[in-house]
Every structure is written in structure tokens, then in C-alpha cells.
Design a protein around this motif. Structure first.
Motif, PDB file in Angstrom:
ATOM      1  N   LEU A   1       0.831  -1.203   0.000  1.00  0.00           N
ATOM      2  CA  LEU A   1       0.000   0.000   0.000  1.00  0.00           C
ATOM      3  C   LEU A   1       0.864   1.251   0.000  1.00  0.00           C
TER       4      LEU A   1
ATOM      5  N   GLY B   1       2.295   2.217  -3.372  1.00  0.00           N
ATOM      6  CA  GLY B   1       1.377   2.660  -4.416  1.00  0.00           C
ATOM      7  C   GLY B   1       0.548   1.560  -5.029  1.00  0.00           C
ATOM      8  N   ALA B   2       0.690   0.343  -4.536  1.00  0.00           N
ATOM      9  CA  ALA B   2      -0.149  -0.747  -5.050  1.00  0.00           C
ATOM     10  C   ALA B   2      -1.590  -0.483  -4.651  1.00  0.00           C
ATOM     11  N   LYS B   3      -2.485  -0.900  -5.503  1.00  0.00           N
ATOM     12  CA  LYS B   3      -3.916  -0.660  -5.270  1.00  0.00           C
ATOM     13  C   LYS B   3      -4.578  -1.953  -4.806  1.00  0.00           C
ATOM     14  N   MET B   4      -5.238  -1.883  -3.631  1.00  0.00           N
ATOM     15  CA  MET B   4      -5.971  -3.047  -3.148  1.00  0.00           C
ATOM     16  C   MET B   4      -7.291  -3.092  -3.894  1.00  0.00           C
ATOM     17  N   LEU B   5      -7.580  -4.223  -4.494  1.00  0.00           N
ATOM     18  CA  LEU B   5      -8.801  -4.375  -5.277  1.00  0.00           C
ATOM     19  C   LEU B   5      -9.942  -4.896  -4.401  1.00  0.00           C
ATOM     20  N   ASP B   6     -11.155  -4.781  -4.913  1.00  0.00           N
ATOM     21  CA  ASP B   6     -12.315  -5.293  -4.169  1.00  0.00           C
ATOM     22  C   ASP B   6     -12.578  -6.760  -4.504  1.00  0.00           C
TER      23      ASP B   6
ATOM     24  N   PHE C   1      -4.214  -7.416  -5.257  1.00  0.00           N
ATOM     25  CA  PHE C   1      -3.594  -6.107  -5.445  1.00  0.00           C
ATOM     26  C   PHE C   1      -3.246  -5.927  -6.911  1.00  0.00           C
ATOM     27  N   GLU C   2      -3.131  -4.664  -7.297  1.00  0.00           N
ATOM     28  CA  GLU C   2      -2.677  -4.341  -8.648  1.00  0.00           C
ATOM     29  C   GLU C   2      -1.510  -3.378  -8.533  1.00  0.00           C
ATOM     30  N   LEU C   3      -0.433  -3.704  -9.251  1.00  0.00           N
ATOM     31  CA  LEU C   3       0.742  -2.843  -9.276  1.00  0.00           C
ATOM     32  C   LEU C   3       1.362  -2.958 -10.660  1.00  0.00           C
ATOM     33  N   ASN C   4       1.554  -1.815 -11.288  1.00  0.00           N
ATOM     34  CA  ASN C   4       2.134  -1.768 -12.634  1.00  0.00           C
ATOM     35  C   ASN C   4       1.370  -2.637 -13.625  1.00  0.00           C
TER      36      ASN C   4
END
Length: 106
Positions: free
Chosen positions: A16, A19-24, A35-38
Motif C-alpha cells: 500500500l 502505491g499498489a492498489k488493493m482491489l475489491d 492487489f494491482e501494481l504496474n
């Protein structure tokens, strides 16, 4: 390998902060948030388990090879003792072959 809540937080928090985005969405295997990163979607918990498992297998494999080398370098002259050494070496080689097959399935 079962991870505690604390260990899971230790895996997720740096993501987090980076900058990684936690997905639903959640991982179908372990239930952890994805998670989504790059542009890559992944499960950090499964990734950690996979990494830890590979390290464990490598260290086991390295220890077996080290033991095999030690035995090969100290073969006794006595035939009965030599027979015992060779039996142990055969068991080690069998274990190494099993680990190689396990690696191939990953």
C-alpha cells in the motif's frame, strides 16, 4: 505454511505504501485481497508463500547435495561400512529426484 494476521499485514502494508492498489476482489485460493501494481494483478499472500516455499525447497536441496558430497568424499575402505554409505547416498539421490519433480510441477 500458515501466515498469522501480523505476517499478512507485514506483507500488505509495504504494498500500500509503494502505491499498489488493493482491489475489491479476493484470491480464490487463500481469500486475501488482490492487489494491482504496474498493471499486474496478484495475491501478495500467495506470492509470499510461493517465494518462501521455493526458498525452503532450495535450502533442503542444497543440504542434501552437501551431505551427498560429504559422503562421497569420505568413503570408507571397509566393505560393510561402504555398503551403508552407498545406501544412504541412494536415499539422498531418491529424495533429490523427488524435489526436482516437485519443482517441475510449480
Amino acid at each position: 505454511m500458515v501466515l498469522s494476521d501480523k505476517e499478512i499485514r507485514e506483507i500488505i502494508t509495504p504494498l500500500l505504501l509503494s502505491g499498489a492498489k488493493m482491489l475489491d476482489k479476493h484470491c480464490p485460493r487463500c481469500g486475501s485481497p488482490l492487489f494491482e501494481l504496474n498493471g499486474k494483478v496478484f495475491c501478495p499472500v500467495c506470492e509470499q508463500r510461493k517465494k518462501h516455499g521455493e526458498v525452503e525447497l532450495k535450502s533442503v536441496e542444497e543440504n542434501l547435495i552437501q551431505k551427498l558430497n560429504m559422503l562421497a568424499n569420505t568413503l570408507p575402505n571397509d566393505v560393510n561400512e561402504l555398503r551403508k554409505y552407498l545406501e544412504v547416498m541412494d536415499m539422498i539421490i531418491t529424495l533429490l529426484e523427488k524435489y526436482k519433480r516437485m519443482e517441475g510441477r510449480k
